[in-house]
Enzyme design. Structure first.
Site, PDB file in Angstrom:
ATOM      1  N   THR A   1      -2.756   8.057  -7.276  1.00 16.55           N
ATOM      2  CA  THR A   1      -2.009   8.278  -6.358  1.00 16.55           C
ATOM      3  C   THR A   1      -0.270   8.661  -6.820  1.00 16.55           C
ATOM      4  OG1 THR A   1      -0.620   6.771  -5.038  1.00 16.55           O
ATOM      5  CG2 THR A   1      -1.254   5.862  -7.203  1.00 16.55           C
TER       6      THR A   1
ATOM      7  N   GLY B   1       4.377   3.104  -4.636  1.00 14.19           N
ATOM      8  CA  GLY B   1       4.423   1.846  -4.525  1.00 14.19           C
ATOM      9  C   GLY B   1       3.514   1.007  -4.084  1.00 14.19           C
TER      10      GLY B   1
ATOM     11  N   LYS C   1       2.200 -11.582  -2.312  1.00 16.43           N
ATOM     12  CA  LYS C   1       1.135 -10.436  -1.782  1.00 16.43           C
ATOM     13  C   LYS C   1      -0.368 -10.363  -1.731  1.00 16.43           C
ATOM     14  CE  LYS C   1       1.730  -5.668   0.588  1.00 16.43           C
ATOM     15  NZ  LYS C   1       2.170  -3.979   0.057  1.00 16.43           N
TER      16      LYS C   1
ATOM     17  N   ASN D   1       2.085   7.076  -4.743  1.00 18.58           N
ATOM     18  CA  ASN D   1       2.480   6.228  -4.222  1.00 18.58           C
ATOM     19  C   ASN D   1       3.174   5.493  -4.855  1.00 18.58           C
ATOM     20  OD1 ASN D   1       3.322   4.044  -2.504  1.00 18.58           O
ATOM     21  ND2 ASN D   1       1.704   4.904  -0.702  1.00 18.58           N
TER      22      ASN D   1
ATOM     23  N   HIS E   1      -4.609  -6.596   1.788  1.00 17.31           N
ATOM     24  CA  HIS E   1      -5.903  -5.316   1.274  1.00 17.31           C
ATOM     25  C   HIS E   1      -6.238  -4.917  -0.304  1.00 17.31           C
ATOM     26  CE1 HIS E   1      -2.106  -3.921   2.196  1.00 17.31           C
ATOM     27  NE2 HIS E   1      -2.732  -2.677   2.434  1.00 17.31           N
ATOM     28  N   ARG E   2      -5.380  -4.500  -1.013  1.00 16.85           N
ATOM     29  CA  ARG E   2      -5.142  -3.792  -1.749  1.00 16.85           C
ATOM     30  C   ARG E   2      -5.698  -4.910  -3.151  1.00 16.85           C
ATOM     31  NH1 ARG E   2      -0.834  -1.738  -1.108  1.00 16.85           N
ATOM     32  NH2 ARG E   2      -2.358   1.037  -0.268  1.00 16.85           N
TER      33      ARG E   2
ATOM     34  N   ASP F   1      -7.412   4.730  -0.370  1.00 22.44           N
ATOM     35  CA  ASP F   1      -7.176   5.075   0.892  1.00 22.44           C
ATOM     36  C   ASP F   1      -6.851   3.166   1.742  1.00 22.44           C
ATOM     37  OD1 ASP F   1      -6.101   6.745   2.633  1.00 22.44           O
ATOM     38  OD2 ASP F   1      -7.540   6.615   3.708  1.00 22.44           O
ATOM     39  N   SER F   2      -5.639   3.273   2.733  1.00 19.38           N
ATOM     40  CA  SER F   2      -5.803   2.894   3.251  1.00 19.38           C
ATOM     41  C   SER F   2      -4.795   2.659   4.368  1.00 19.38           C
ATOM     42  CB  SER F   2      -4.318   1.707   2.568  1.00 19.38           C
ATOM     43  OG  SER F   2      -3.500   2.230   1.949  1.00 19.38           O
TER      44      SER F   2
ATOM     45  N   ASP G   1       5.499  -2.646   5.522  1.00 21.25           N
ATOM     46  CA  ASP G   1       5.612  -4.637   5.195  1.00 21.25           C
ATOM     47  C   ASP G   1       6.664  -5.275   5.729  1.00 21.25           C
ATOM     48  OD1 ASP G   1       2.886  -4.188   3.101  1.00 21.25           O
ATOM     49  OD2 ASP G   1       4.203  -3.959   1.587  1.00 21.25           O
TER      50      ASP G   1
HETATM   51  P1  IMP Z   1      -2.723   5.853   2.584  1.00 18.96           P
HETATM   52  O1  IMP Z   1      -3.963   5.268   1.195  1.00 18.96           O
HETATM   53  O2  IMP Z   1      -1.969   7.037   1.533  1.00 18.96           O
HETATM   54  O3  IMP Z   1      -3.091   6.955   2.978  1.00 18.96           O
HETATM   55  O4  IMP Z   1      -1.286   5.547   2.820  1.00 18.96           O
HETATM   56  C1  IMP Z   1      -1.934   4.857   4.533  1.00 18.96           C
HETATM   57  C2  IMP Z   1      -0.176   4.417   5.249  1.00 18.96           C
HETATM   58  O5  IMP Z   1      -0.806   2.793   5.282  1.00 18.96           O
HETATM   59  C3  IMP Z   1       0.932   5.184   4.429  1.00 18.96           C
HETATM   60  O6  IMP Z   1       2.001   4.732   5.461  1.00 18.96           O
HETATM   61  C4  IMP Z   1       1.524   3.785   3.798  1.00 18.96           C
HETATM   62  O7  IMP Z   1       2.651   3.552   3.397  1.00 18.96           O
HETATM   63  C5  IMP Z   1       0.998   2.212   4.797  1.00 18.96           C
HETATM   64  N1  IMP Z   1       0.040   1.445   3.481  1.00 18.96           N
HETATM   65  C6  IMP Z   1      -0.822   1.366   2.796  1.00 18.96           C
HETATM   66  N2  IMP Z   1      -0.940   0.101   2.117  1.00 18.96           N
HETATM   67  C7  IMP Z   1       0.040  -0.531   2.762  1.00 18.96           C
HETATM   68  C8  IMP Z   1       0.975  -1.914   2.152  1.00 18.96           C
HETATM   69  O8  IMP Z   1       0.175  -2.275   2.014  1.00 18.96           O
HETATM   70  N3  IMP Z   1       2.121  -2.631   2.745  1.00 18.96           N
HETATM   71  C9  IMP Z   1       2.877  -1.848   3.845  1.00 18.96           C
HETATM   72  N4  IMP Z   1       1.931  -0.027   4.485  1.00 18.96           N
HETATM   73  C10 IMP Z   1       0.577   0.308   3.310  1.00 18.96           C
END
Ligand code: IMP
Length: 195
Positions: free
Chosen positions: A7, A11, A171, A9, A176-177, A66-67, A149
């Site tokens: 990743t 966060g 959290k 990201n 979900h994560r 992926d989320s 969030d």
């Molecule tokens: P991706 O999984 O990197 O494609 O991110 C999906 C989108 O959902 C991004 O804009 C993330 O910031 C958001 N997202 C994913 N997980 C979370 C979370 O735990 N909290 C808030 N936003 C999330």
């Protein structure tokens, strides 16, 4: 054992480090030189593609996720397109609040979905899925977490709080994560034994 987290990201990296703390693994960041594949419209395929690319490039077991945020009043959108819903977190949140302008509290249900994937350099892979039910607030609240969030609330009544108001451990306990990666962690002994 070294595991690469595929990743960019910060966060997510922070959260997954905390969720997997205590396991006998070293979680290493993705080297800058490794290119991640473009994302499509399927959480599992996206997560596996990222993990496979990282495992191939580094020669280590790799994990990725992926989320997305699925909003009932938007027919489940933006879902796998949540990162592409705006240019940055602030504009994604502003667009979501606009889209739900005038939507009643009872109709603001939503869920975060996360698919965690693993891939080995020898070509094996798999996934684990986690879901967190909640609702979209009318305004931002809280300064923790990342992404959506500040406008995603969990809990009901007086106990309801945005995910950005929760301590990191709170959290991770419900997110979900957290759910997806704890399930993935339980798979690791089988993945590393089957060589
Ligand atoms: P991706 O999984 O990197 O494609 O991110 C999906 C989108 O959902 C991004 O804009 C993330 O910031 C958001 N997202 C994913 N997980 C979370 C979370 O735990 N909290 C808030 N936003 C999330």
């Amino acid at each position: 054992m070294q595991i690469v987290l595929a990743t960019r990201n910060a966060g997510k990296l922070r959260e997954v480090r905390t969720i997997l703390a205590g396991l006998p693994i070293g979680l290493v960041a993705l080297p800058d030189s490794v290119e991640l594949p473009p994302e499509g419209d399927d959480y599992a395929a996206n997560a596996i593609d990222k993990a496979v690319a990282a495992a191939r490039a580094t020669g280590h077991l790799a994990i990725a996720d992926d989320s997305g945020l699925e909003v009932d009043a938007l027919g489940g959108a933006p879902g796998p397109f949540s990162a592409r819903y705006g240019a940055d977190d602030a504009s994604r949140i502003a667009r979501m609040l606009d889209a739900l302008e005038g939507v009643a509290d009872a109709d603001r249900g939503a869920r975060f979905v996360c698919v965690a994937a693993w891939a080995t350099p020898d070509g094996r892979s798999g996934t684990a899925r986690g879901v967190c039910e909640g609702r979209i607030l009318r305004a931002r609240s809280g300064a923790g977490g990342f992404g959506y969030d500040p406008i995603f609330a969990v809990g009901v009544g007086a106990a309801a709080r945005s995910m950005a108001e929760l301590a990191a451990a709170e959290k991770n306990a419900v997110s979900h994560r957290g759910r997806a990666f704890r399930m993935l962690a339980a798979m690791l002994p089988g993945i590393t034994a089957a060589r």
